[in-house]
Design an enzyme around this catalytic site. Structure first.
Site, PDB file in Angstrom:
ATOM      1  CB  THR A   1      -5.415   1.192  -6.915  1.00 54.10           C
ATOM      2  OG1 THR A   1      -6.376   2.302  -7.325  1.00 54.10           O
ATOM      3  CG2 THR A   1      -4.652   1.483  -5.523  1.00 54.10           C
TER       4      THR A   1
ATOM      5  NE  ARG B   1      -3.992   2.056   0.883  1.00 55.15           N
ATOM      6  CZ  ARG B   1      -4.818   2.489   0.124  1.00 55.15           C
ATOM      7  NH1 ARG B   1      -4.632   2.313  -1.231  1.00 55.15           N
ATOM      8  NH2 ARG B   1      -5.891   3.321   0.498  1.00 55.15           N
TER       9      ARG B   1
ATOM     10  CD  GLU C   1      -8.389   6.332  -4.216  1.00 53.58           C
ATOM     11  OE1 GLU C   1      -9.322   6.789  -3.729  1.00 53.58           O
ATOM     12  OE2 GLU C   1      -7.982   4.950  -4.426  1.00 53.58           O
TER      13      GLU C   1
ATOM     14  CB  THR D   1      -8.650  -0.198  -8.415  1.00 57.48           C
ATOM     15  OG1 THR D   1      -8.917   1.047  -7.523  1.00 57.48           O
ATOM     16  CG2 THR D   1      -8.118  -1.147  -7.663  1.00 57.48           C
TER      17      THR D   1
ATOM     18  CD  GLU E   1      -4.663   4.499  -3.165  1.00 58.10           C
ATOM     19  OE1 GLU E   1      -5.702   4.425  -2.836  1.00 58.10           O
ATOM     20  OE2 GLU E   1      -4.118   4.154  -4.249  1.00 58.10           O
TER      21      GLU E   1
ATOM     22  CB  SER F   1      -6.955   0.001   0.929  1.00 58.63           C
ATOM     23  OG  SER F   1      -7.587  -0.565  -0.409  1.00 58.63           O
ATOM     24  CB  SER F   2     -12.393  -0.444  -0.057  1.00 54.35           C
ATOM     25  OG  SER F   2     -12.812   0.464   0.605  1.00 54.35           O
TER      26      SER F   2
ATOM     27  N   GLY G   1     -13.157  -0.345  -7.850  1.00 55.42           N
ATOM     28  CA  GLY G   1     -14.676   0.225  -7.300  1.00 55.42           C
ATOM     29  C   GLY G   1     -14.798   0.982  -6.184  1.00 55.42           C
TER      30      GLY G   1
END
Length: 608
Positions: A435, A107, A437, A417, A456, A482-483, A503
């Site tokens: 990603t 990340r 973002e 992403t 991000e 993050s998701s 998404g």
């Protein structure tokens, strides 16, 4: 996005090499394949060239990790608005010989000089557009370090080998399709702000490159060659690092730009000191299945796990589809209430993982679900701390167990992403979401190096007040929540399905709904992926976002009678996944229509 003219060239490998040939590009494309079943390995991505790159590596003897990195690097060329070396990601890996799941977290992280005060002006949060398109929004990229770490520990190829397909395509080019054109069109005004972005991504008169034109990126090919030769150190130190820091400190804004562009605060030491992490996966169970996902700072694994625990209290076979969809939406609402309050970077916040995944906690939280009608408001979080294995566990964050916060001003849906799914002949599996973002990231191309920088940092929560506590506030060196939800599902120790999606925060509900469709409602994986989507994320107005096809369905009409309200969102997500069949074959699946459709391939097709 698929760029199917390539497949008209003879063979997958020749397809890549003929991308620059305008005569070849005019050859009609063959039928597009969102599904493929076979043996020897498989891959599914949103782009036909990325899938082909993964299959090329698998056919050459590489494993699933090698193939995933090759696909990600290729996406960085052909879908550079979604995933690139200027971004980061989360990789879930199943090691077949050890029957073990590991994760590689790479990340992006906040520069050390970044703090929450930078996101406020006159006591109020800075408007989203100003933060999104700025140097301030960029976190330290993690992809290159993550790729190298994954290859060194779990792969069989060097970074220099798996970058070859991407370098070839960047040099020789690919044909712009409708999806690429639309992505550019949506960001034209942002790209016009920066001389480097306009030069790479727009025509000389400032328009999107037209459909059918050939897009080359020799500067990105140069960057990849530097990384291929020098490894991750070539990215995090030396000329590329200097170019990144210089670009953020002095964004290449065109003269007389119509809006202010804030500079960033990243320093060379932020890049030099970046580390990827190998973390234990989030592990939960659901109706006899074992579900693995990413731990914090991703909220995906925990939120999906909690939602499944809530749904486990209901038997889908004993109720109508509408009844079960109602429970799916309410379970999502409850899970997002806890996700927003408690999940953040575990190096800064004590996340109550055991409590959130406790079956007893799910039983308690199930009481917050109204089984008769939809909640018309934002639900407060529960208290998972009392369900921790260690009763003395207390959070380090000042937010505490009672903290509640609605969606951040920066938390907008449908972020761009991409997800990559690979497996090899030995049975290793990679579920990988990466990603930059937002679509196009920060909008800033690093001059001379051909890649967009992420934005991000906008994944941090920015409360209305600059003094309000929250687990996911911006802090120096912190990784934003993050998701992303790369997921693996096993049963009796054997892989069943692997999947993920882009998404933004809808990633979590997309993965959850696809799992429910497949595991509970019995849909074949491609049907589960293609089904219309609806996303409930505990917003203050209580509404769910839904695709138009879902809103027009009889199920939506019945749900409205129960108090559900929907806002139309356009397309939600773009899933790729793998289904492991009882006969030993693997079915690779990609979105049949969303984002132009994806590409699924196998090394050896069944029946051949």
């Amino acid at each position: 996005m698929r760029r199917l003219f390539l497949a008209a060239c003879a063979g997958v490998l020749l397809a890549v090499s003929c991308a620059h040939d305008k005569a070849a590009s005019s050859v009609p494309a063959p039928p597009f394949k969102p599904e493929a079943t076979g043996r020897g390995g498989a891959a599914a991505t949103i782009d036909v060239r990325a899938t082909a790159a993964a299959i090329e590596i698998l056919k050459d003897g590489g494993n699933a990790v090698d193939a995933a990195v090759a696909a990600a690097a290729t996406v960085g060329v052909t879908d550079l608005y979604s995933c690139a070396i200027g971004g980061g990601g989360f990789m879930v890996i199943y090691l077949a010989d050890e029957q073990r799941v590991v994760t590689v977290e790479h990340r992006e992280k906040a520069p050390r000089a970044l703090h929450r005060g930078l996101f406020y002006e006159n006591g109020a949060p800075i408007p989203m557009p100003e933060v999104m398109t700025s140097g301030l929004s960029t976190g330290v990229p993690g992809n290159v370090r993550g790729w190298e770490l994954a290859l060194e520990r779990y792969g069989t190829r060097r970074l220099s080998e798996v970058l070859k397909p991407a370098i070839r395509i960047a040099e020789q080019g690919f044909e712009v399709d409708e999806t690429f054109f639309e992505q550019t069109t949506r960001n034209v005004e942002r790209f016009k702000l920066f001389s480097s972005s306009a030069q790479l991504l727009l025509t000389p008169d400032g328009k999107p490159r037209p459909v059918g034109s050939v897009f080359t990126n020799p500067e990105l090919a140069k960057t990849y060659r530097l990384v291929a030769k020098g490894g991750s150190q070539a990215f995090y130190r030396g000329e590329i690092a200097q170019a990144i820091v210089g670009t953020l400190a002095r964004p290449p804004v065109v003269p007389d730009a119509p809006r202010k562009v804030r500079p960033g605060v990243m320093q060379l030491s932020d890049l030099a000191d970046y580390e990827a992490r190998v973390r234990e996966p989030v592990k939960s169970t659901y109706r006899g299945y074992t579900v693995y996902g990413m731990p914090a700072p991703s909220s995906g694994g925990l939120t999906v796990g909690l939602a499944l625990n809530l749904l486990e209290g209901f038997e889908p076979a004993s109720m109508s589809r509408v009844d079960f969809l109602h429970r799916y939406l309410e379970a999502s609402r409850v899970s997002f209430a806890d996700r927003t309050a408690y999940v953040a970077d575990p190096e800064y916040v004590d996340v109550p993982v055991a409590g959130l995944l406790s079956k007893d906690y799910a039983a308690e939280r199930r009481k917050a679900m109204d089984l008769a009608s939809a909640a018309a408001r934002e639900l407060p979080p529960g208290n998972p701390f009392s369900f921790q294995e260690d009763p003395s566990f207390l959070p380090r964050t000042a937010a505490g167990p009672s903290a509640s916060l609605g969606p951040s001003v920066l938390d907008v849906p449908n972020r761009e992403t991409t997800h990559i799914s690979t497996t090899d002949k030995a049975g290793n599996i990679v579920s990988y979401t990466c990603t930059i973002e937002a679509e196009g990231g920060s909008g800033i191309v690093v001059p001379g190096y051909g890649f967009l920088l992420n934005n991000e940092v906008t994944d941090f929560d920015v409360p209305p007040s600059p003094t309000a506590p929250h687990a996911n506030i911006p802090e120096p060196g912190k990784r934003p929540r993050s998701s992303m939800s790369p997921t693996l599902v096993l049963k009796d120790g054997a892989p069943v399905v692997a999947l993920g999606s882009p998404g933004g925060s809808t990633i979590i509900t997309t993965v959850l709904q696809t799992l429910v469709n497949h595991l509970d409602l019995g849909m074949p994986l491609l049907e589960a992926v293609a089904a219309p989507r609806v996303s409930q994320r505990n917003t203050p107005d209580g509404k769910s976002q839904a695709e138009p096809e879902f809103i027009a369905s009889p199920e939506a009409a019945a749900l409205k009678e129960r108090g559900h309200t929907f806002t139309s969102s356009g397309q939600i997500g773009a899933v790729t996944g793998l289904r492991f069949n009882p006969d030993g074959t693997v079915t690779a699946v990609a979105e049949p229509k969303r984002r132009g459709g994806g590409s699924a391939m196998v090394v050896e097709e069944a029946g051949r």
